[in-house]
Scaffold this active site. Structure first.
Site, PDB file in Angstrom:
ATOM      1  N   CYS A  53       1.064  -1.190  -0.161  1.00  0.00           N
ATOM      2  CA  CYS A  53       0.092  -0.107   0.101  1.00  0.00           C
ATOM      3  C   CYS A  53       0.759   1.270   0.050  1.00  0.00           C
ATOM      4  O   CYS A  53       1.643   1.631  -1.004  1.00  0.00           O
ATOM      5  CB  CYS A  53      -0.992   0.027   1.078  1.00  0.00           C
TER       6      CYS A  53
ATOM      7  N   HIS B  10      -3.827  -5.049   0.517  1.00  0.00           N
ATOM      8  CA  HIS B  10      -3.424  -5.374   1.844  1.00  0.00           C
ATOM      9  C   HIS B  10      -3.396  -7.090   2.026  1.00  0.00           C
ATOM     10  O   HIS B  10      -4.139  -7.621   2.674  1.00  0.00           O
ATOM     11  CB  HIS B  10      -4.202  -4.876   3.060  1.00  0.00           C
TER      12      HIS B  10
ATOM     13  N   GLU C 197      -1.437  -8.692   3.824  1.00  0.00           N
ATOM     14  CA  GLU C 197      -1.218  -9.113   5.396  1.00  0.00           C
ATOM     15  C   GLU C 197      -2.469  -9.576   6.241  1.00  0.00           C
ATOM     16  O   GLU C 197      -2.724 -10.431   6.870  1.00  0.00           O
ATOM     17  CB  GLU C 197      -0.373  -8.153   6.244  1.00  0.00           C
TER      18      GLU C 197
END
Length: 231
Positions: A110, A209, A211
């Site tokens: 990001c 994202h 994660e």
């Protein structure tokens, strides 16, 4: 021994127990857990603009998400929706440039992808709704925009993502000019969602994202690159 992966961090007021609004170096635990599940050992990196010597102890680097970059870094005036934390910009650009010089594996997430872009001589759109006419990339506070992305055939990101091309975004800025990077992924509206530096062994930026979903494809690939040997 697991490869040691440094994760850049936010500095924000945080509250826990009896302590309120203490300036704290932190990242969402999703980052550390994604590194762990990918086979690495996560280490938090607070902003530090004195040097990049910590890279001597690391095998890979994750540039985490966060606030907007200072627009002067890419030759623009600050827009009305742009919110910056310049101390992160300075420290992370120092780390990133040193990591690139060492050919250290880098995964940029990001804001991290935007930092990677600016380091490569590129530029950003400061507020996507002004450019695209919609807010699908950041539907609301704390709400990820879920989309299907397209990837360049034969690219690293296409190989890693396979048939599952769903991405979860939360950003109001985006890449306008990738500089020396190669754009290898796009949202449905054509906005770049992945960039790569094909001159190096592993430098990948994603605007979404991974994660949050603990995506072992991307974090596992970073750890695998970090395992190949000292950069």
């Amino acid at each position: 021994m697991r490869p040691i992966i440094g994760i850049t961090s936010y500095v924000l007021p945080a509250t826990w127990g009896v302590w309120a609004d203490l300036p704290s170096a932190l990242v969402p635990h999703d980052y550390a857990e994604a590194v762990r599940l990918g086979g690495g050992r996560a280490v938090l990196l607070p902003p530090d603009d004195l040097d990049a010597d910590v890279l001597e102890r690391l095998d890979g680097l994750v540039l985490a998400g966060g606030p907007d970059l200072e627009p002067s870094l890419y030759g623009q005036e600050t827009g009305r929706y742009t919110v910056t934390h310049p101390e992160r910009d300075t420290a992370e650009l120092l780390l990133l440039r040193a990591a690139l010089d060492r050919d250290m594996p880098v995964l940029a997430v990001c804001r991290g992808m935007q930092l990677l872009t600016v380091a490569a001589g590129g530029a950003l759109h400061q507020h996507l709704p002004d450019v695209l006419g919609h807010e699908k990339h950041r539907p609301g506070p704390g709400v990820y925009g879920s989309q299907s992305a397209g990837f360049a055939p034969g690219s690293r990101i296409a190989t890693l993502m396979g048939d599952d091309t769903t991405i979860n975004c939360f950003h109001h800025q985006g890449v306008a000019d990738p500089g020396s990077l190669t754009v290898t992924g796009w949202a449905e509206d054509g906005l770049p969602e992945a960039v790569e530096d094909t001159r190096r062994r592993f430098v990948l930026g994603v605007q979404w994202h991974p994660e949050v979903s603990r995506d072992r494809r991307l974090f596992g690939a970073l750890v695998a690159a970090a395992t190949e040997g000292d950069p």
